[in-house]
Design a protein around this motif. Structure first.
Motif, PDB file in Angstrom:
ATOM      1  N   UNK A 136     -13.898-115.794 -73.162  1.00  0.00           N
ATOM      2  CA  UNK A 136     -13.253-115.081 -71.956  1.00  0.00           C
ATOM      3  C   UNK A 136     -13.341-115.421 -71.141  1.00  0.00           C
ATOM      4  N   UNK A 163      -6.880-127.383 -81.624  1.00  0.00           N
ATOM      5  CA  UNK A 163      -5.678-126.211 -80.004  1.00  0.00           C
ATOM      6  C   UNK A 163      -6.177-127.249 -78.701  1.00  0.00           C
ATOM      7  N   UNK A 164      -5.702-127.419 -78.171  1.00  0.00           N
ATOM      8  CA  UNK A 164      -6.664-128.472 -77.277  1.00  0.00           C
ATOM      9  C   UNK A 164      -7.841-127.515 -75.938  1.00  0.00           C
ATOM     10  N   UNK A 165      -6.704-126.835 -75.705  1.00  0.00           N
ATOM     11  CA  UNK A 165      -7.547-125.933 -75.190  1.00  0.00           C
ATOM     12  C   UNK A 165      -8.925-126.016 -75.819  1.00  0.00           C
ATOM     13  N   UNK A 204     -10.681-129.043 -75.215  1.00  0.00           N
ATOM     14  CA  UNK A 204     -11.186-129.908 -74.068  1.00  0.00           C
ATOM     15  C   UNK A 204     -13.151-128.749 -74.072  1.00  0.00           C
ATOM     16  N   UNK A 205     -12.683-127.341 -74.563  1.00  0.00           N
ATOM     17  CA  UNK A 205     -13.920-126.600 -74.380  1.00  0.00           C
ATOM     18  C   UNK A 205     -15.359-127.695 -74.912  1.00  0.00           C
ATOM     19  N   UNK A 238     -16.608-130.369 -72.145  1.00  0.00           N
ATOM     20  CA  UNK A 238     -16.728-130.248 -71.658  1.00  0.00           C
ATOM     21  C   UNK A 238     -18.634-129.683 -72.352  1.00  0.00           C
TER      22      UNK A 238
END
Ligand SMILES: Nc1ncnc2c1ncn2[C@@H]1O[C@H](COP(=O)(O)OP(=O)(O)OP(=O)(O)O)[C@@H](O)[C@H]1O
Ligand SMILES: [Mg+2]
Ligand SMILES: [Zn+2]
Lengths: 198, 425
Positions: free
Chosen positions: A146, A184-186, A189-190, A193
């Motif tokens: 977070x 979930x797209x976040x 994306x994580x 990365x």
């Protein structure tokens, strides 16, 4: 018509709990009144006992009745490894995996100026002390990705860099058994990365 | 992409309204204050989860009502989809936050992000001149909203960045009140600097990329409107302090003051665009260090994408200062048309075009350019008080609805360039 004073006060107390709104607080208070005096006594004693006996381990800040806690005194634990977490619930979660054999260090929170929490409100100094005194080889940061978690990680890594100790952070990615398509797209994306060469 | 139907319940001055639309042109005609803009606003809310007209969501709920609902059914990529947004006033008086629910194809979404990139609209309004005349936040919102529609995940970077700024501002305020700054404080601030730089660089890079993509398209429109005479330029204004070395440690007391006088440093789009995100982050980090005492003195984050701006120029003269009214209108139209073109490319199909009161303000050349963009099978919803100023082409084949006190009457088919009723006159 309002609740009679003692009842209103009880509802108020419950409403102070995180995630408890007025409705649930009422339900809890009414339930409490429906209990027998013995049951209420047991409840009250349990609260007092927990408050009295549970404290932070003076070494790792885990919540425990014993000081040092069961983990810190366990001779089978690998004392070269310290896993840094935000709170005791994270220790429980990691212990459930049965995979981790090192020690812990509970920060008792994350850096968050809005909540009035800086490094001085956390057990950072004590972590540095442990690294200085004990023969620690690696620090594993198991801290949520977070805004506040990342800030805390950045702070710690800056602080520990001069110490020259190996520092790692646990990986964040897709839940096991989950479908890429529904992720979930976040999270995705994580995970991208944090991808690794295979 | 085109809208099949819009269902409104207690939205602004609409009680209960169902409007069915056809692909192609739709004209909403009505006197002032009847609900024409309100209808377009409802579409915008279904598209972006927010209204550009108000910062207070409560305004969207009809007065004296507790809950509003917007549902839009549309076709995208050949498939039928629906989006729904509802807002309800809180029942318990305490935490006075509106309850917002968002649905996409009947599935509840936990964030506005779920809505982005679904029903995609481009709206032209009389407010668009704010692109030149308005404050920097208008331009930042404009560019951010375009990126959000192309890359919904950008919304996440924006809100992460906003959270970092809020946390960091609180820390600066605490340090200001404390007076003395310890090494621990410095280190904590550094951690927040790094967070700011990390998300800030992402945002700056995305904005630069968008500017790079949109500029050549807008340039083409501007050349067309100016008879090939005007070259268009857009620069990203990186709100940064003077470069290092300018301040003398002996002047420490004055530095807070002089920092306020620093002129923002304009960095050309191409220079920053070439840098990797990590390089942009490290530029930000260096500048933040220089600004530190000024930031503590002012108790807020003084640099980063939340303070950046975009400047437009025509033939190397800054447009907001030197362009004539007509040139400004052309420039804004060029950028809005470029926005439309860019989104069409990104979506592989044209978005829905909303024209609120703008046609009457455009001269024939500009109307013509807009018309040529609209020709390519684009659903266009136009509001107006009068049909008389329109080029006849706009009316051909258009469905016309009459908006009257929050009610929309059945359409009148256009015949020979005039509505089959007595609307003109
Ligand atoms: N929350 C609300 N509840 C009820 N009515 C509202 C609400 N918000 C706005 N209105 C009414 O809606 C009207 C404005 O509607 P709108 O902006 O759509 O007008 P318009 O038809 O576009 O007019 P114009 O041609 O002047 O632009 C105002 O008269 C206002 O009173
Ligand atoms: Mg209007
Ligand atoms: Zn312990």
């Amino acid at each position: 018509m309002q609740f009679t004073r003692p009842l209103a006060k009880l509802i108020e107390q419950f409403q102070k709990f995180p995630g408890v709104g007025p409705k649930s607080a009422q339900r809890m208070a009414f339930h409490m009144l429906s209990l027998s005096p013995e049951e209420v006594n047991i409840f009250a004693d349990t609260i007092l006992e927990a408050k009295e006996k549970v404290r932070h381990c003076s070494q790792c800040f885990n919540l425990s009745e014993l000081d040092p806690c069961e983990i810190c005194t366990n001779a089978k634990r690998d004392r070269k490894l310290i896993c840094v977490v935000a709170d005791t619930r994270d220790v429980i979660a990691l212990e459930r995996t049965g995979e981790y054999k090192g020690l812990y260090h509970v920060l008792t929170g994350l850096i968050s100026p809005l909540e009035g929490r800086g490094p001085e409100q956390l057990s950072v100094k004590e972590l540095l002390g442990r690294i200085g005194e004990e023969d620690v080889h690696e620090i594993i940061l198991a801290i949520n990705p977070t805004i506040e978690g990342d800030a805390t990680v950045l702070y710690l890594s800056h602080l520990l860099k001069p110490v020259g100790i190996t520092m790692t952070r646990i990986a964040f990615g897709l839940p096991v058994g989950s479908d890429l398509e529904y992720a979930d797209d976040v999270t995705l994306a994580r995970a991208l990365e944090g991808r690794r060469e295979i | 992409m085109h809208i099949h139907s819009i269902h409104l319940k207690n939205f602004r001055n609409y009680q209960e309204q169902v409007l069915e639309l056809q692909p192609g042109k739709t004209i909403l005609i009505g006197e002032n204050a009847q609900g024409k803009s309100n209808l377009l606003e409802a579409i915008e809310v279904a598209s972006l989860g927010k209204s550009s007209r108000t910062g207070n969501d409560q305004d969207l709920i009809a007065w004296q009502q507790a809950k509003m609902i917007i549902e839009v059914a549309y076709e995208k990529g050949g498939f039928a989809e629906t989006v729904g947004v509802s807002l309800a006033k809180p029942t318990a008086g305490k935490g006075a936050r509106l309850e917002r629910k968002i649905h996409v194809n009947g599935v509840a979404q936990n964030s506005v992000r779920g809505l982005l990139g679904r029903l995609v609209c481009v709206s032209f309004t009389t407010e668009d001149l704010n692109l030149l005349r308005g404050g920097p936040s208008y331009r930042r919102n404009w560019i951010d909203d375009i990126i959000c529609r192309i890359r919904p995940i950008y919304h996440e970077d924006l809100s992460a960045y906003q959270k970092v700024v809020t946390q960091r501002n609180k820390l600066l305020k605490t340090l200001f009140e404390k007076g003395k700054i310890t090494v621990t404080d410095q280190d904590e601030l550094l951690a927040w600097d790094k967070q700011l730089a990390r998300f800030g660089a992402k945002i700056i890079k995305e904005r630069l990329k968008l500017l790079q993509d949109i500029l050549p398209i807008a340039e083409g429109f501007q050349r067309h409107l100016s008879g090939q005479k005007e070259a268009l330029q857009a620069d990203y204004v990186f709100q940064a302090a003077k470069q290092a070395g300018a301040s003398d440690p002996d002047d420490a007391e004055d530095s807070a003051e002089s920092a306020q006088e620093d002129q923002p440093k304009s960095v050309s789009v191409s220079t920053l665009a070439k840098a990797e995100p990590a390089e942009v982050a490290s530029i930000l980090l260096t500048l933040l260090k220089q600004k530190r005492s000024a930031e503590i003195g002012r108790k807020q984050t003084l640099l980063g994408p939340h303070r950046d701006d975009i400047t437009f120029s025509l033939n190397n003269a800054q447009a907001s200062a030197f362009a004539s009214q007509g040139q400004q209108r052309s420039l804004v139209l060029s950028f809005k048309l470029a926005e439309l073109t860019l989104l069409s490319q990104a979506l592989d199909e044209p978005p829905v075009l909303l024209l609120d009161d703008v046609l009457a303000e455009l001269d024939l050349v500009r109307q013509g350019l807009l018309m040529s963009a609209v020709k390519q099978d684009l659903q266009t919803i136009i509001t107006t008080t009068h049909l008389s100023k329109f080029e006849p082409e706009w009316l051909a084949g258009a469905k016309v609805f009459q908006v009257n006190q929050g009610q929309i009457a059945n359409f009148v088919e256009m015949k020979d360039g005039a509505p089959a009723g007595s609307l003109r006159g």
